[in-house]
Design a protein around this motif. Structure first.
Motif, short mmCIF file in Angstrom:
data_model
loop_
_atom_site.label_atom_id
_atom_site.label_comp_id
_atom_site.label_asym_id
_atom_site.label_seq_id
_atom_site.Cartn_x
_atom_site.Cartn_y
_atom_site.Cartn_z
N ASN A 1 11.74 25.45 -28.41
CA ASN A 1 12.70 26.24 -27.58
C ASN A 1 14.09 25.52 -27.66
OD1 ASN A 1 12.40 28.70 -26.05
ND2 ASN A 1 10.59 27.99 -24.99
N ASP A 2 14.98 26.26 -27.28
CA ASP A 2 16.47 25.65 -27.21
C ASP A 2 16.63 24.43 -26.59
OD1 ASP A 2 16.79 28.20 -28.41
OD2 ASP A 2 17.92 29.09 -26.82
N GLU A 3 16.03 24.09 -25.34
CA GLU A 3 16.20 22.78 -24.64
C GLU A 3 15.42 21.66 -25.48
OE1 GLU A 3 13.72 24.90 -21.24
OE2 GLU A 3 14.45 23.08 -20.78
N TYR A 4 14.54 22.12 -26.39
CA TYR A 4 13.89 21.17 -27.16
C TYR A 4 14.12 20.92 -28.47
CZ TYR A 4 11.22 21.06 -22.74
OH TYR A 4 10.62 21.10 -21.44
N LYS A 5 15.23 21.62 -28.87
CA LYS A 5 15.73 21.37 -30.28
C LYS A 5 15.39 20.06 -31.09
CE LYS A 5 17.23 25.54 -32.15
NZ LYS A 5 15.80 25.92 -31.72
N ASP A 6 15.85 19.03 -30.27
CA ASP A 6 16.06 17.80 -30.81
C ASP A 6 14.62 17.18 -31.16
OD1 ASP A 6 15.63 17.80 -28.08
OD2 ASP A 6 16.14 15.65 -27.64
N LYS A 7 13.51 18.05 -30.77
CA LYS A 7 12.05 17.27 -30.71
C LYS A 7 11.55 17.95 -31.98
CE LYS A 7 11.60 15.04 -26.74
NZ LYS A 7 11.39 13.60 -26.97
N GLU A 8 12.05 18.51 -32.80
CA GLU A 8 11.52 19.26 -34.08
C GLU A 8 10.95 18.33 -34.87
OE1 GLU A 8 13.43 22.76 -35.76
OE2 GLU A 8 12.89 22.13 -37.61
N GLU A 9 11.60 17.42 -35.19
CA GLU A 9 10.96 16.13 -36.36
C GLU A 9 10.11 15.38 -35.55
OE1 GLU A 9 14.21 13.71 -37.97
OE2 GLU A 9 12.81 12.43 -38.91
N GLU A 10 10.08 15.14 -34.30
CA GLU A 10 9.12 14.43 -33.65
C GLU A 10 7.86 15.32 -33.69
OE1 GLU A 10 10.29 12.69 -30.17
OE2 GLU A 10 8.15 12.42 -29.36
N PHE A 11 7.85 16.33 -33.55
CA PHE A 11 6.29 17.33 -33.57
C PHE A 11 6.14 17.41 -35.06
CE2 PHE A 11 4.25 21.32 -34.16
CZ PHE A 11 3.21 20.94 -33.27
N MET A 12 7.00 17.48 -35.91
CA MET A 12 6.39 17.55 -37.33
C MET A 12 5.75 16.32 -37.64
SD MET A 12 6.33 19.52 -39.92
CE MET A 12 7.61 20.58 -40.27
N ASN A 13 6.17 15.20 -37.09
CA ASN A 13 5.43 14.05 -37.38
C ASN A 13 4.17 13.74 -36.80
OD1 ASN A 13 7.56 13.16 -39.17
ND2 ASN A 13 8.50 12.14 -37.54
N VAL A 14 4.13 14.19 -35.60
CA VAL A 14 3.01 14.07 -34.77
C VAL A 14 1.75 15.06 -35.58
CG1 VAL A 14 1.90 14.93 -32.64
CG2 VAL A 14 3.88 13.63 -32.42
N ALA A 15 2.04 16.32 -35.87
CA ALA A 15 1.34 17.32 -36.54
C ALA A 15 0.89 16.59 -37.83
CB ALA A 15 2.16 18.48 -37.03
N LYS A 16 1.83 16.13 -38.56
CA LYS A 16 1.33 15.40 -39.86
C LYS A 16 0.28 14.55 -39.76
CE LYS A 16 5.31 16.18 -42.99
NZ LYS A 16 6.55 15.45 -43.10
N ALA A 17 0.62 13.49 -38.75
CA ALA A 17 -0.45 12.41 -38.43
C ALA A 17 -1.87 13.08 -37.94
CB ALA A 17 0.27 11.62 -37.20
N ASN A 18 -1.64 14.10 -37.68
CA ASN A 18 -3.17 14.67 -37.18
C ASN A 18 -3.61 15.71 -38.19
OD1 ASN A 18 -4.01 14.22 -34.24
ND2 ASN A 18 -1.75 14.25 -33.97
N GLY A 19 -3.10 15.50 -39.39
CA GLY A 19 -3.87 16.01 -40.51
C GLY A 19 -3.28 17.59 -40.91
N MET A 20 -2.14 18.04 -40.18
CA MET A 20 -1.51 19.29 -40.46
C MET A 20 -0.82 19.36 -41.85
SD MET A 20 -2.74 20.62 -37.84
CE MET A 20 -3.48 19.54 -36.47
N VAL A 21 -0.98 20.09 -42.75
CA VAL A 21 -0.25 20.42 -43.93
C VAL A 21 0.47 21.69 -43.93
CG1 VAL A 21 -0.26 20.17 -46.70
CG2 VAL A 21 -1.81 18.69 -45.11
#
Ligand SMILES: *Cc1c(COP(=O)(O)O)cnc(C)c1O
Length: 359
Positions: A299-319
């Protein structure tokens, strides 16, 4: 083996039973003492696989008489020129709903006039155009049923006054299809029906033989109809894995069951995207949302969090959840073989991320 949740857009996750059967056939094909990639494609045992594969397609999709199913090389991209070669005299009509549709119509331009009936290009393909008129003076009307990159899908078989042609690369076998409404359906196997290397073509025989130009042998569908897709050496291994994938679809109960599973899986993820404060879907009209490729962004107000979420997802096995570079954000491809548990795992990740980070 490492446990992952595979959301790749293609090649992508395939059913484990199909992969295991392929491993056995790679070692010893039907007790022949040879690998499936060592046998002659003219052998009786291989011919049986070809016959069974076409029969499985006809059974699962309930394909009426008068149609043939071909297994060719070259990918869906080569079909972009096969189609006009075989079906277009002077003019063809295309619905431009994404990058693949655009690539298809570009090839048709080598053969004559192309009418773009409607396009969603100006809005980055975020919807399926509605209310268009199909010109009756065109030789065929081409659609791309599922837009793998942008996440829109035409989920119903439309009526067309002229022969209807569909690229179904990324949603074939995800739902029942009324094949009788189409003159031709094609696609690369590597999304829902197998590995890369084999291209399926469902063709109505009576739609062929109407163009004036000579057609080179390899590009003429009639060659492959006549030779049962064995005019030249077929991609045997890819066909074998496709065959096993279709048996798996059949063992689950066929396409009605598959459709229901796909609807349930997609609903789990779309509901979370709509509920979660930190994310939003990129396809506004819910009716157009793909059940196969689910696209979302921060969402617009959380744009800066994209990379962080990607890293969390990766750490949890998402490919494979990175969105296509032209859309950004995320794309989860949830093809037939993607289990509900993987989608649940992604949703859990999104929930946890919200609990920790939402303002
Ligand atoms: C992947 C894809 C293609 C391209 O398939 P290839 O087999 O790589 O040529 C074409 N159309 C659609 C809708 C796709 O998803």
């Amino acid at each position: 083996m490492k446990k992952v949740h595979n959301f790749n857009a293609g090649p992508c996750v395939l059913p484990k039973p199909a992969i295991n059967a392929a491993i056995e056939a790679l070692k010893d094909f039907k007790g022949s003492g040879m690998s499936v990639i060592e046998i002659s494609h003219r052998s009786k045992d291989w011919e049986a696989v070809m016959t069974e594969s076409e029969a499985l397609w006809k059974e699962l999709l309930n394909i009426p008489d008068g149609y043939r199913v071909l297994f060719l090389g070259g990918g869906a991209s080569t079909q972009f020129c096969y189609v006009p070669f075989n079906l277009m005299n002077k003019k063809a009509a295309y619905l431009e709903t994404g990058v693949w549709a655009n690539k298809a119509l570009k090839e048709a331009k080598y053969f004559g006039e192309v009418a773009i009936v409607a396009s969603s290009k100006e809005s980055v393909y975020n919807h399926i155009p509605k209310g268009f008129t199909i010109p009756t003076d065109a030789d065929y009307f081409h659609i791309t049923t599922n837009n793998t990159i942008y996440g829109t899908e035409i989920k119903e078989d439309m009526n067309s006054p002229i022969p209807l042609v569909a690229d179904m690369s990324s949603d074939i076998m995800s739902r029942p299809v009324d094949v009788s409404k189409y003159a031709l359906i094609y696609g690369g196997a590597q999304k829902n029906v197998g590995p890369a290397g084999v291209t399926f073509v469902i063709v109505k025989e009576s739609a062929l033989g109407k163009v004036e130009r000579p057609i080179p042998t390899m590009v003429d569908y009639r060659t492959h109809i006549k030779e049962g897709s064995m005019f030249n050496t077929p991609p045997v291994f890819s066909i074998l894995v496709m065959n096993e994938t279709l048996k798996w679809v059949k063992s689950l109960g066929g396409l009605k069951v598959m459709q229901k599973l796909n609807q349930e899986k997609a609903a789990i993820l779309y509901d979370e995207i709509d509920r979660n404060k930190m994310f939003k879907g990129t396809i506004v009209d819910k009716a157009d949302r793909s059940l196969m490729n689910i696209c979302f962004v921060m969402n617009d107000e959380y744009k800066d969090k994209e990379e962080e979420f990607m890293n969390v997802a990766k750490a949890n096995g998402m490919v494979g959840i990175k969105g296509h570079r032209s859309v950004g954000g995320f794309r989860a491809s949830t093809y037939n073989a993607c289990p509900k548990e993987s989608i649940q795992a992604l949703v859990d990740c999104m929930k946890e991320f919200e609990a920790k980070n939402a303002k």
